[in-house]
Design an enzyme around this catalytic site. Sequence first.
Site, PDB file in Angstrom:
ATOM      1  N   ASP A   1       0.713  -1.146  -0.118  1.00  0.00           N
ATOM      2  CA  ASP A   1      -0.112   0.114  -0.181  1.00  0.00           C
ATOM      3  C   ASP A   1       0.888   1.290  -0.006  1.00  0.00           C
ATOM      4  O   ASP A   1       1.071   1.958   1.082  1.00  0.00           O
ATOM      5  CB  ASP A   1      -0.807  -0.158   1.343  1.00  0.00           C
ATOM      6  CG  ASP A   1      -1.978  -0.829   1.216  1.00  0.00           C
ATOM      7  OD1 ASP A   1      -2.794  -1.087  -0.013  1.00  0.00           O
ATOM      8  OD2 ASP A   1      -1.975  -1.768   2.057  1.00  0.00           O
TER       9      ASP A   1
ATOM     10  N   ASP B   1      -9.258  -1.179   1.208  1.00  0.00           N
ATOM     11  CA  ASP B   1      -8.600  -0.469   1.762  1.00  0.00           C
ATOM     12  C   ASP B   1      -7.921   0.361   0.507  1.00  0.00           C
ATOM     13  O   ASP B   1      -7.119   1.660   0.985  1.00  0.00           O
ATOM     14  CB  ASP B   1      -7.079  -1.341   2.333  1.00  0.00           C
ATOM     15  CG  ASP B   1      -7.820  -2.397   3.123  1.00  0.00           C
ATOM     16  OD1 ASP B   1      -8.729  -3.058   3.179  1.00  0.00           O
ATOM     17  OD2 ASP B   1      -7.042  -2.771   4.158  1.00  0.00           O
TER      18      ASP B   1
END
Length: 408
Positions: A123, A183
């Site tokens: 991420d 997410d």
Amino acid sequence: MRRGLLVLAATITALVAACGAAAPPSVQSTAQARAAAPGADSPVAFADERLAATADTLTPPNYPTRTTPEGTWLTKGADDWTAGFLPATLWRVYERTRDPAWRDRAVRWTQPLTAETSHDDTDLGFKMFMTFAVEHQLTGDEAAKQTALAAADTVAARFNPSVGMVRVWDDRDDETQYRVNIDAMMNTELLYWAGQNGRPQYTEIANRHADRTMADLVRPDATTFMFADYDQRTGALQRRYTEQGAFDDSTWARGQAWAVYGFATAYRYTRNPSYLATAHRTADWFTTHLPPDHVPYWDFSVPQAPPQPRDTSASAVVASALLAMSELDADPAAKQADVDGARTLLTALSSPPYLARGTTMPSILLHGTQNVPEGQADTGIQFGDYYYVEALNRWERQVGPATQLIAR
């Protein structure tokens, strides 16, 4: 959520900060100056104390992730997805105080992440926007800007036009499978920011990702799935499921929080009303399904009682998102409702059961839950601390001293 009638007057400094940029020291608002020297009983002062101790005791690249039962930080290397949260929090304190000591701390902890620009199976939005892009916003540092843009290039390269989304993890078993989680909405800010800083084509990538996330991962009742799989050749949706929630159709608390924050961010950059509507719908669902003390259990679909663990990090994410939304809403009633919701969440987080004041834990918040299926529950969490500090900053800029949040 019931809407009040109070109009919040946003200063120019607060509006700039809500858009991800900060005003230079010469134009700091009165609220920022007041926040730079919080009272001793303020949760801001306590947070600063804990952050300074963590930053000055640990040594990069040993990045704190969550606490151990013994009262120490478990640390990870720069390659972990959580590695950016300590330096990101340090930058937020510098944003509020303009104290060079906090800038020095932030730079010290940010620099070891420079090589992460090409780490594509993670991420990067979490790690690289809130560190290098924010450093550029706060200091004008050109090298930091270029590092953040290089990270955005890596994220954009994972976009598949057939799916219309940015792939989050590489699949090891099936070459047709393309995995995306809720997410990943938190990675879009890096793309939106890059779109405003020399990569205009990345704005369309972020928009397409947000559109399909809204269609596939947000349910009609405003709850959220964690994961979706797609056929990367055709773009067809294959299945929706969880990896950190209780079961595939449950509502994982932090996933719901990522949706609130991610769609509020998408609206801030685009002014697409469907994004703000989605942020409000998911936020309203979150706040109206909380237990009486206003701190969620790790999943809304499990029994809402002990021994199920809480997740303070989810509340911190939503509190910060609500305050960002309050600066975006045109309707006075919506603005006040956003502030009221944030007040409820932040007051709960600042109360003795959840704030680590008076304990030996090195974190700011207690009772965060990272991943129940992997046994990572009921700890302090660095990313929960980040969003709590970000929310406190926004509160003091927009509303007033954080001492208002201490229950008397």
